[in-house]
Design a protein around this motif. Structure first.
Motif, PDB file in Angstrom:
ATOM      1  N   TRP A 265      22.669 -36.113 -90.555  1.00 37.56           N
ATOM      2  CA  TRP A 265      21.946 -34.836 -90.481  1.00 37.56           C
ATOM      3  C   TRP A 265      22.871 -33.742 -89.964  1.00 37.56           C
ATOM      4  O   TRP A 265      22.973 -32.669 -90.527  1.00 37.56           O
ATOM      5  N   HIS A 266      23.547 -34.033 -88.841  1.00 36.12           N
ATOM      6  CA  HIS A 266      24.436 -33.040 -88.232  1.00 36.12           C
ATOM      7  C   HIS A 266      25.614 -32.705 -89.148  1.00 36.12           C
ATOM      8  O   HIS A 266      26.010 -31.537 -89.235  1.00 36.12           O
TER       9      HIS A 266
ATOM     10  N   GLN B  40      12.783 -36.331 -84.120  1.00 37.78           N
ATOM     11  CA  GLN B  40      12.811 -35.733 -82.785  1.00 37.78           C
ATOM     12  C   GLN B  40      11.489 -35.030 -82.530  1.00 37.78           C
ATOM     13  O   GLN B  40      10.939 -34.439 -83.461  1.00 37.78           O
TER      14      GLN B  40
ATOM     15  N   VAL C  25      20.992 -39.534 -87.783  1.00 31.81           N
ATOM     16  CA  VAL C  25      21.208 -38.319 -86.978  1.00 31.81           C
ATOM     17  C   VAL C  25      22.615 -37.777 -87.219  1.00 31.81           C
ATOM     18  O   VAL C  25      22.810 -36.568 -87.387  1.00 31.81           O
TER      19      VAL C  25
ATOM     20  N   ARG D 213      13.138 -29.013 -88.813  1.00 29.99           N
ATOM     21  CA  ARG D 213      12.891 -30.113 -87.868  1.00 29.99           C
ATOM     22  C   ARG D 213      13.507 -31.400 -88.427  1.00 29.99           C
ATOM     23  O   ARG D 213      13.308 -31.750 -89.591  1.00 29.99           O
ATOM     24  N   MET D 214      14.251 -32.109 -87.591  1.00 26.66           N
ATOM     25  CA  MET D 214      14.965 -33.299 -88.038  1.00 26.66           C
ATOM     26  C   MET D 214      13.979 -34.379 -88.500  1.00 26.66           C
ATOM     27  O   MET D 214      13.089 -34.776 -87.749  1.00 26.66           O
TER      28      MET D 214
END
Length: 79
Positions: free
Chosen positions: A73-74, A39, A70, A22-23
């Protein structure tokens, strides 16, 4: 491995490479730490040692850098 994404004042924002999917982002401060879910929305997951003001400041820092976090993260985890 814990890549630092942002340093903003006394706050260091990072995530661990091998942790739950989970982010989220970890926030370190000289007085303690916090973790925020990213999120479905920005939400405090847990904290230790930080005052209410420091937690509020940490949340503002995360919100200010949310797009950068974000993206990092990606890039780091894929997707």
């Amino acid at each position: 491995m814990a890549p630092t994404v942002v340093r903003d004042g006394p706050y260091q924002l990072f995530f661990f490479s091998r942790e739950e999917p989970r982010m989220h982002i970890h926030v370190a401060h000289p007085h303690g730490e916090a973790e925020f879910w990213l999120q479905p929305g920005l939400e405090l997951a847990k904290h230790t040692g930080l005052s209410g003001r420091e937690l509020a400041d940490a949340e503002r820092v995360v919100a200010r850098h949310l797009e950068e976090i974000v993206d990092a993260w990606h890039k780091h985890f894929g997707g």
